[in-house]
Design a protein around this motif. Sequence first.
Motif, PDB file in Angstrom:
ATOM      1  N   THR A  57       0.732  -1.162  -0.115  1.00 45.87           N
ATOM      2  CA  THR A  57      -0.159   0.047  -0.164  1.00 45.87           C
ATOM      3  C   THR A  57       0.898   1.178  -0.108  1.00 45.87           C
ATOM      4  OG1 THR A  57       0.066   0.096   2.247  1.00 45.87           O
ATOM      5  CG2 THR A  57      -1.979  -1.466   1.216  1.00 45.87           C
ATOM      6  N   ASP A  58       0.157   2.399  -0.223  1.00 45.99           N
ATOM      7  CA  ASP A  58       0.824   3.732  -0.197  1.00 45.99           C
ATOM      8  C   ASP A  58       1.500   3.874   0.998  1.00 45.99           C
ATOM      9  OD1 ASP A  58       0.448   3.925  -2.780  1.00 45.99           O
ATOM     10  OD2 ASP A  58      -1.349   5.339  -2.664  1.00 45.99           O
ATOM     11  N   ALA A  59       0.591   3.604   1.994  1.00 46.42           N
ATOM     12  CA  ALA A  59       1.177   3.797   3.439  1.00 46.42           C
ATOM     13  C   ALA A  59       2.357   3.237   3.849  1.00 46.42           C
ATOM     14  CB  ALA A  59      -0.050   3.766   4.566  1.00 46.42           C
ATOM     15  N   SER A  60       2.323   1.945   3.524  1.00 49.29           N
ATOM     16  CA  SER A  60       3.301   0.917   3.950  1.00 49.29           C
ATOM     17  C   SER A  60       4.543   1.394   3.010  1.00 49.29           C
ATOM     18  CB  SER A  60       3.288  -0.693   3.837  1.00 49.29           C
ATOM     19  OG  SER A  60       2.741  -0.581   2.483  1.00 49.29           O
ATOM     20  N   SER A  61       4.433   1.852   1.939  1.00 46.13           N
ATOM     21  CA  SER A  61       5.466   2.138   0.985  1.00 46.13           C
ATOM     22  C   SER A  61       6.143   3.275   1.586  1.00 46.13           C
ATOM     23  CB  SER A  61       4.754   2.505  -0.397  1.00 46.13           C
ATOM     24  OG  SER A  61       6.065   3.081  -1.331  1.00 46.13           O
ATOM     25  N   LEU A  62       5.458   4.367   1.942  1.00 49.35           N
ATOM     26  CA  LEU A  62       6.105   5.568   2.754  1.00 49.35           C
ATOM     27  C   LEU A  62       6.850   5.043   3.972  1.00 49.35           C
ATOM     28  CD1 LEU A  62       3.050   8.269   2.500  1.00 49.35           C
ATOM     29  CD2 LEU A  62       5.242   8.325   1.220  1.00 49.35           C
ATOM     30  N   GLY A  63       6.158   4.399   4.543  1.00 44.41           N
ATOM     31  CA  GLY A  63       7.015   3.758   5.839  1.00 44.41           C
ATOM     32  C   GLY A  63       8.205   3.064   5.546  1.00 44.41           C
ATOM     33  N   ALA A  64       8.188   2.420   4.281  1.00 49.67           N
ATOM     34  CA  ALA A  64       9.485   1.590   4.266  1.00 49.67           C
ATOM     35  C   ALA A  64      10.395   2.813   3.501  1.00 49.67           C
ATOM     36  CB  ALA A  64       9.195   0.593   3.037  1.00 49.67           C
ATOM     37  N   ASP A  65      10.048   3.915   2.836  1.00 52.36           N
ATOM     38  CA  ASP A  65      11.035   4.743   2.363  1.00 52.36           C
ATOM     39  C   ASP A  65      11.509   5.511   3.774  1.00 52.36           C
ATOM     40  OD1 ASP A  65      10.632   3.983  -0.286  1.00 52.36           O
ATOM     41  OD2 ASP A  65       9.017   5.944  -0.510  1.00 52.36           O
ATOM     42  N   ALA A  66      10.667   5.910   4.594  1.00 50.25           N
ATOM     43  CA  ALA A  66      11.408   6.247   5.680  1.00 50.25           C
ATOM     44  C   ALA A  66      12.251   5.590   6.538  1.00 50.25           C
ATOM     45  CB  ALA A  66      10.055   6.991   6.726  1.00 50.25           C
ATOM     46  N   ALA A  67      11.845   4.275   6.795  1.00 49.15           N
ATOM     47  CA  ALA A  67      12.533   3.304   7.336  1.00 49.15           C
ATOM     48  C   ALA A  67      14.193   3.314   6.599  1.00 49.15           C
ATOM     49  CB  ALA A  67      11.983   2.183   7.595  1.00 49.15           C
ATOM     50  N   GLU A 127      11.679  18.202  -8.912  1.00 57.01           N
ATOM     51  CA  GLU A 127      10.536  18.706  -8.517  1.00 57.01           C
ATOM     52  C   GLU A 127      11.092  19.944  -7.156  1.00 57.01           C
ATOM     53  OE1 GLU A 127       8.273  16.139  -5.778  1.00 57.01           O
ATOM     54  OE2 GLU A 127       9.606  14.326  -6.235  1.00 57.01           O
ATOM     55  N   LEU A 128      11.913  19.637  -6.610  1.00 62.83           N
ATOM     56  CA  LEU A 128      12.513  20.657  -5.638  1.00 62.83           C
ATOM     57  C   LEU A 128      13.098  21.848  -6.251  1.00 62.83           C
ATOM     58  CD1 LEU A 128      14.538  18.482  -2.913  1.00 62.83           C
ATOM     59  CD2 LEU A 128      12.223  19.401  -2.666  1.00 62.83           C
ATOM     60  N   GLN A 129      13.672  21.720  -7.492  1.00 68.02           N
ATOM     61  CA  GLN A 129      14.305  22.921  -8.094  1.00 68.02           C
ATOM     62  C   GLN A 129      12.877  23.582  -8.767  1.00 68.02           C
ATOM     63  OE1 GLN A 129      18.047  22.540 -10.447  1.00 68.02           O
ATOM     64  NE2 GLN A 129      16.674  23.144 -12.297  1.00 68.02           N
ATOM     65  N   LEU A 130      11.874  22.890  -9.099  1.00 66.61           N
ATOM     66  CA  LEU A 130      10.731  23.612  -9.664  1.00 66.61           C
ATOM     67  C   LEU A 130       9.934  24.345  -8.390  1.00 66.61           C
ATOM     68  CD1 LEU A 130       8.837  24.320 -11.810  1.00 66.61           C
ATOM     69  CD2 LEU A 130       7.563  22.209 -11.698  1.00 66.61           C
ATOM     70  N   ASN A 158       8.503  10.787  10.870  1.00 68.77           N
ATOM     71  CA  ASN A 158       7.315  11.145  10.964  1.00 68.77           C
ATOM     72  C   ASN A 158       6.548  11.908   9.643  1.00 68.77           C
ATOM     73  OD1 ASN A 158       7.608  11.139  13.718  1.00 68.77           O
ATOM     74  ND2 ASN A 158       8.507  13.014  14.073  1.00 68.77           N
ATOM     75  N   ALA A 159       7.356  12.006   8.821  1.00 65.05           N
ATOM     76  CA  ALA A 159       6.820  12.328   7.437  1.00 65.05           C
ATOM     77  C   ALA A 159       7.820  11.546   6.327  1.00 65.05           C
ATOM     78  CB  ALA A 159       6.831  13.665   7.347  1.00 65.05           C
ATOM     79  N   ALA A 160       7.387  11.553   5.060  1.00 68.24           N
ATOM     80  CA  ALA A 160       8.043  11.030   3.980  1.00 68.24           C
ATOM     81  C   ALA A 160       9.375  11.685   3.824  1.00 68.24           C
ATOM     82  CB  ALA A 160       7.516  10.845   2.758  1.00 68.24           C
ATOM     83  N   PRO A 161      10.651  11.270   3.327  1.00 69.35           N
ATOM     84  CA  PRO A 161      11.602  11.980   3.018  1.00 69.35           C
ATOM     85  C   PRO A 161      11.442  13.093   2.189  1.00 69.35           C
ATOM     86  CG  PRO A 161      11.983   9.778   3.149  1.00 69.35           C
ATOM     87  CD  PRO A 161      10.668   9.680   3.331  1.00 69.35           C
ATOM     88  N   ARG A 162      10.445  12.910   1.160  1.00 78.06           N
ATOM     89  CA  ARG A 162      10.140  13.884   0.078  1.00 78.06           C
ATOM     90  C   ARG A 162       9.678  14.899   0.836  1.00 78.06           C
ATOM     91  NH1 ARG A 162       5.315  14.806  -2.666  1.00 78.06           N
ATOM     92  NH2 ARG A 162       5.638  15.854  -4.715  1.00 78.06           N
ATOM     93  N   THR A 163       8.544  14.915   1.748  1.00 78.76           N
ATOM     94  CA  THR A 163       8.027  15.875   2.421  1.00 78.76           C
ATOM     95  C   THR A 163       9.002  16.587   3.509  1.00 78.76           C
ATOM     96  OG1 THR A 163       6.030  14.633   2.569  1.00 78.76           O
ATOM     97  CG2 THR A 163       6.269  16.484   4.194  1.00 78.76           C
TER      98      THR A 163
END
Length: 333
Positions: free
Chosen positions: A2-12, A36-39, A72-77
């Motif tokens: 799921t999206d939620a578990s994917s975000l959790g995996a990325d954060a971990a 995306e950060l540059q934009l 507490n948030a995704a790396p992207r956030t």
Amino acid sequence: MTDASSLGADAATFIAVVRAGDKARFALITERHRRELQLHCYRMLANYEDAQDMTQETFLRAWHKRESFKGNAAPRTWLYRIATNACLDFLEKRNDRTPVPSELADSELPYLQPYPDRMLPEDPQESAVARETVELAFIVAVQYLPPRQRAVFILRDVLGWPASKAADALELTVASVTSALQRARVTMREQLPGRRLDWRGPATHELSNDERGVVKSYIGAHERNDLDGLISLLRDDLRFAMLPDSGTLVRTAKAAVDGWVSGGLFQPGHDDWRGIVTTVNRMPAAALYLRTPGDPAYRLFAIAALRVVDGKIAELTGFDATGQPWLDLPPTV
């Protein structure tokens, strides 16, 4: 997954990299968000070179503040939060970036630069790249918002962040964010009358046949030194500005053409043109090259970004490109 578990995996994974102090893997993970950060920085600053600098500053700050990432948030956030505050710090130090009073809002922004389409994020859906939020008129309108209000508007209405998430990123209350967004929306409606204001809705990314035809005709008129042909492409109520020169904004085709002629364009010495069709800010654009007497080469002279309405040019924003090979364009043809 799921999206939620994917975000959790990325954060971990990111936390593990941070704890290991693995600079190479940290750079690899953060680098995927560069475009995306540059934009995002460009929307905040309206200047491509400054956006590049602030994106690099974001990565430097992220590395130095890596221990503050708690998952507490995704790396992207987390990276967006750092980028937003880097831009706010930049604006706080730059007196030349203070918003002009609303009664002067039709004046040009000398620091405005075009944004090369090749540097836009590759996944528009993921990166919230709607054409309307990249076009020059939008970028200019956003600059008339005070910096923190500007950040709230971009995070909420462009990126689609909930109020609580934006408040956390800017260290504001939800009530403050809501109030700032309401004020920002009023200003944007004033700056962009008649434009679509649902920034997060579906948007067209591709140029229309009209737009492609007009930019080709615009270049053709230059190459034939055909001033009458060029005039025929312009709406009577053309909005024209040539940057970074100040005081060049005019709001009729006649005033624009009179200025071009009095400045020597299409006269001997400024009458041998070549052009390349390109796009900037998801808008049709022409890279114009001029050959002056005694010079064997056509040299990059200006970039003209066009907004086409009903087959005619409604807005023409020119950028002086002499001596600077912008956007990876060849300096000569």
